[in-house]
Design a protein around this motif. Structure first.
Motif, mmCIF file in Angstrom:
data_model
loop_
_atom_site.group_PDB
_atom_site.id
_atom_site.type_symbol
_atom_site.label_atom_id
_atom_site.label_comp_id
_atom_site.label_asym_id
_atom_site.label_seq_id
_atom_site.Cartn_x
_atom_site.Cartn_y
_atom_site.Cartn_z
ATOM 1 N N THR A 75 0.856 -1.185 0.000
ATOM 2 C CA THR A 75 0.000 0.000 0.000
ATOM 3 C C THR A 75 0.893 1.237 0.000
ATOM 4 O O THR A 75 2.105 1.160 0.253
ATOM 5 C CB THR A 75 -0.898 0.020 1.242
ATOM 6 O OG1 THR A 75 -0.072 0.136 2.410
ATOM 7 C CG2 THR A 75 -1.740 -1.236 1.330
ATOM 8 N N ASP A 76 0.295 2.390 -0.260
ATOM 9 C CA ASP A 76 1.065 3.642 -0.246
ATOM 10 C C ASP A 76 1.674 3.896 1.128
ATOM 11 O O ASP A 76 2.808 4.380 1.239
ATOM 12 C CB ASP A 76 0.160 4.813 -0.644
ATOM 13 C CG ASP A 76 -0.248 4.745 -2.107
ATOM 14 O OD1 ASP A 76 0.440 4.047 -2.879
ATOM 15 O OD2 ASP A 76 -1.264 5.376 -2.474
ATOM 16 N N GLU A 77 0.936 3.567 2.178
ATOM 17 C CA GLU A 77 1.442 3.772 3.539
ATOM 18 C C GLU A 77 2.645 2.883 3.818
ATOM 19 O O GLU A 77 3.620 3.295 4.449
ATOM 20 C CB GLU A 77 0.325 3.487 4.562
ATOM 21 C CG GLU A 77 -0.773 4.541 4.594
ATOM 22 C CD GLU A 77 -0.256 5.906 5.009
ATOM 23 O OE1 GLU A 77 0.593 5.960 5.922
ATOM 24 O OE2 GLU A 77 -0.673 6.901 4.406
ATOM 25 N N GLN A 78 2.585 1.644 3.319
ATOM 26 C CA GLN A 78 3.690 0.719 3.532
ATOM 27 C C GLN A 78 4.939 1.161 2.775
ATOM 28 O O GLN A 78 6.059 1.012 3.264
ATOM 29 C CB GLN A 78 3.277 -0.689 3.105
ATOM 30 C CG GLN A 78 2.253 -1.336 4.025
ATOM 31 C CD GLN A 78 1.684 -2.621 3.436
ATOM 32 O OE1 GLN A 78 1.590 -2.771 2.222
ATOM 33 N NE2 GLN A 78 1.293 -3.544 4.322
ATOM 34 N N ARG A 79 4.750 1.712 1.599
ATOM 35 C CA ARG A 79 5.896 2.157 0.800
ATOM 36 C C ARG A 79 6.649 3.303 1.478
ATOM 37 O O ARG A 79 7.857 3.458 1.287
ATOM 38 C CB ARG A 79 5.443 2.579 -0.597
ATOM 39 C CG ARG A 79 4.998 1.418 -1.468
ATOM 40 C CD ARG A 79 4.718 1.834 -2.898
ATOM 41 N NE ARG A 79 4.210 0.717 -3.685
ATOM 42 C CZ ARG A 79 4.974 -0.216 -4.250
ATOM 43 N NH1 ARG A 79 6.292 -0.148 -4.111
ATOM 44 N NH2 ARG A 79 4.434 -1.196 -4.946
ATOM 45 N N LYS A 80 5.943 4.117 2.252
ATOM 46 C CA LYS A 80 6.588 5.256 2.919
ATOM 47 C C LYS A 80 7.670 4.804 3.898
ATOM 48 O O LYS A 80 8.624 5.540 4.153
ATOM 49 C CB LYS A 80 5.538 6.079 3.669
ATOM 50 C CG LYS A 80 4.585 6.830 2.770
ATOM 51 C CD LYS A 80 3.536 7.583 3.594
ATOM 52 C CE LYS A 80 2.538 8.302 2.689
ATOM 53 N NZ LYS A 80 1.487 8.987 3.474
ATOM 54 N N ASP A 81 7.531 3.601 4.435
ATOM 55 C CA ASP A 81 8.472 3.108 5.441
ATOM 56 C C ASP A 81 9.561 2.217 4.843
ATOM 57 O O ASP A 81 10.305 1.558 5.575
ATOM 58 C CB ASP A 81 7.715 2.308 6.519
ATOM 59 C CG ASP A 81 6.672 3.160 7.243
ATOM 60 O OD1 ASP A 81 6.928 4.370 7.403
ATOM 61 O OD2 ASP A 81 5.614 2.619 7.602
ATOM 62 N N MET A 82 9.659 2.170 3.475
ATOM 63 C CA MET A 82 10.631 1.273 2.843
ATOM 64 C C MET A 82 11.523 2.036 1.884
ATOM 65 O O MET A 82 11.120 3.051 1.305
ATOM 66 C CB MET A 82 9.895 0.149 2.072
ATOM 67 C CG MET A 82 8.991 -0.703 2.942
ATOM 68 S SD MET A 82 7.995 -1.884 1.982
ATOM 69 C CE MET A 82 9.253 -3.031 1.441
ATOM 70 N N THR A 83 12.743 1.556 1.707
ATOM 71 C CA THR A 83 13.650 2.146 0.729
ATOM 72 C C THR A 83 13.242 1.691 -0.673
ATOM 73 O O THR A 83 12.469 0.737 -0.834
ATOM 74 C CB THR A 83 15.099 1.716 0.996
ATOM 75 O OG1 THR A 83 15.203 0.294 0.778
ATOM 76 C CG2 THR A 83 15.530 2.066 2.423
#
Length: 500
Positions: free
Chosen positions: A308-316
């Motif tokens: 999800t977009d939220e999950q991508r924010k916490d990943m490189t």
């Protein structure tokens, strides 16, 4: 308009954090819907990628095998290429003997003489032509017919203007004016002799070109000639120096001299070209089925749903790339459409062409067999020596086995293997389009598109529910904050009396 939000001023609690945590739990079903939508889109794109490859091979098979003179190519040797050059169509066979080239085809021309040193800027009126002139010219065309064209000239037109109007008309006439000699030339682009006795004719004898120095007011150009040649003893006349006889495309270059030996044209099968096209076909086919077999066997990582977009924010970026690679893996694993399409393609190329007792009527008999390695998934291998032998000794039968138009009945299939494969690929493509559509289609036109519409509707409805839920949480916490604030005010007020 959103209601008033009070963010923990009275209670001292972090209401933003609390509401956010509450909504995070409520968003889980929405995240699953968004992931489902992404999976649909990836699967659609995977199907379409296969169709792109199918269409590419489908077109190449036509270009290399079915287009006129593309596969069954012949080479021609000419005993005297100073006089004649030639190529061959697939219909050419054996030899032709050209005993004599008596005459070459030539274009027709006519010349009008105005006066020496007449400038090209001189107008028609200055040359004695009064008023506007409408002229209809019949002109010989390259197909040997005469065609009429209308021209309009003004008295203010210069000689240059007249030349330009003739050349720009597209009538098959080339006009040329030379100032020093004062001559205007009209010539046909087509070669040959017209059956009407002239190749450029002033249909209405307007007199316009007579005023420009042409001696004949009607027949402006009448000296074209046809080619005359003797082939295998037959006297042939053509309006062009390039023509086809018995599958040989012949171009005459010059007349033959007296006593010159006959010119021999010999057609032979271009085996090397045919081998190259078959090798390219096998390579492209193998690449296609290899990719599809990989898709069917690709591992499915169920613990790696789309991010999800939220999950991508916490990943490189690298972490996202590695996650996406696993999330996209196995989208077409064991897919029934791809499996059946591959099976149909294999059946199309392995079968016998017809039910006769031909020497070469299968791929195997011309040296093309299936790889014995199970891991190759039905790839083809070529015995090049056997293939060349088949093409050298029996080229017509190889050609028939590969590209015969034929037809499929309940008892036999006389279509060539390339024809069968293209038909199978077309059916395969149609099945994929029913499932995954094309880029030009709307979502309502294919199965996955309809699923996307349904998923988008559910996403929109759920998003509205979440908005209402978040507003309700804020309303409740705001009411709590306001109650605490009011209680604090009352407590302070009562405390004043106690102090008194």
């Amino acid at each position: 308009m959103a209601g008033l939000r009070v963010g923990g001023l009275a209670s001292g609690m972090d209401i933003d954090q609390i509401v956010g945590d509450l909504m995070k739990a409520q968003r889980i079903p929405l995240d699953k819907l968004l992931q489902k939508k992404t999976t649909f889109e990836w699967q659609r794109d995977s199907y379409r990628s296969i169709n792109t490859k199918l269409n590419t091979l489908h077109t190449k098979l036509y270009d290399d095998f079915l287009a006129p003179n593309s596969f069954n190519k012949k080479t021609v040797s000419v005993s005297n290429d100073n006089v004649v050059s030639a190529t061959a169509t697939s219909a050419a066979s054996g030899t032709l003997s050209i005993q004599k080239v008596e005459q070459l085809a030539s274009s027709s021309y006519g010349v009008g003489s105005i006066a020496e040193n007449t400038p090209s800027t001189k107008t028609m009126k200055e040359l004695g032509i009064s008023g506007d002139q409408n002229v209809k010219l019949g002109v010989l065309q390259t197909d040997g017919t005469m065609k009429d064209f209308d021209f309009s000239f003004k008295e203010t037109d210069t000689i240059n203007d007249v030349v330009k109007k003739i050349n720009d008309k597209g009538a098959g006439i080339t006009a040329l004016y030379d100032e020093k000699s004062g001559q205007l030339s009209l010539s046909t682009k087509a070669t040959g002799k017209s059956t009407e006795g002239a190749e450029i004719i002033d249909r209405e004898k307007s007199g316009f070109f007579s005023s420009l120095g042409f001696a004949d007011s009607e027949n402006l150009a009448s000296n074209g000639t046809n080619a005359k040649v003797t082939v295998n003893g037959a006297e042939i006349e053509r309006n062009s120096n390039s023509f086809t006889v018995a599958g040989f495309n012949i171009t005459l270059k010059e007349k033959t001299a007296t006593g010159v030996a006959p010119i021999t044209l010999s057609a032979t099968t271009d085996v090397n070209s045919m081998v190259d096209k078959i090798k390219a076909f096998v390579s492209n086919y193998n690449d296609l089925i290899s990719g599809m077999n990989d898709s069917l066997k690709e591992k499915k990582y169920r613990d790696f749903p789309p991010l999800t977009d939220e999950q991508r924010k916490d990943m490189t970026d690298k972490e996202q790339e590695m996650w996406d690679e696993k999330a996209k893996s196995g989208l077409l694993r064991s897919d029934s459409i791809v499996s059946s399409g591959l099976s149909d393609m294999r059946n199309a190329i392995y079968g016998k062409v017809g039910t006769g007792d031909n020497i070469i009527d299968t791929l195997a008999e011309m040296g093309i067999t299936t790889s014995s390695a199970y891991s190759d998934g039905g790839k083809l291998v070529i015995d090049e020596e056997k293939l060349k032998k088949a093409l050298t000794e029996n080229p017509d039968q190889v050609v028939k086995t590969l590209i015969n138009p034929g037809e499929k009945t309940t008892t036999e299939d006389t279509r060539g293997i390339i024809q069968r494969l293209r038909a199978s690929m077309k059916e395969f493509t149609t099945k994929i389009e029913t499932k995954a559509g094309k880029s030009t289609w709307t979502d309502q036109q294919y199965t996955i598109g309809k699923s996307l519409i349904d998923t988008n509707t559910r996403i929109s409805n759920f998003q509205r529910r979440l908005e209402d839920m978040e507003a309700r949480y804020w309303k409740q916490f705001t009411a709590m904050e306001q109650a605490i604030s009011k209680a604090n005010s009352q407590s302070g007020y009562l405390a004043q009396f106690g102090q008194g």
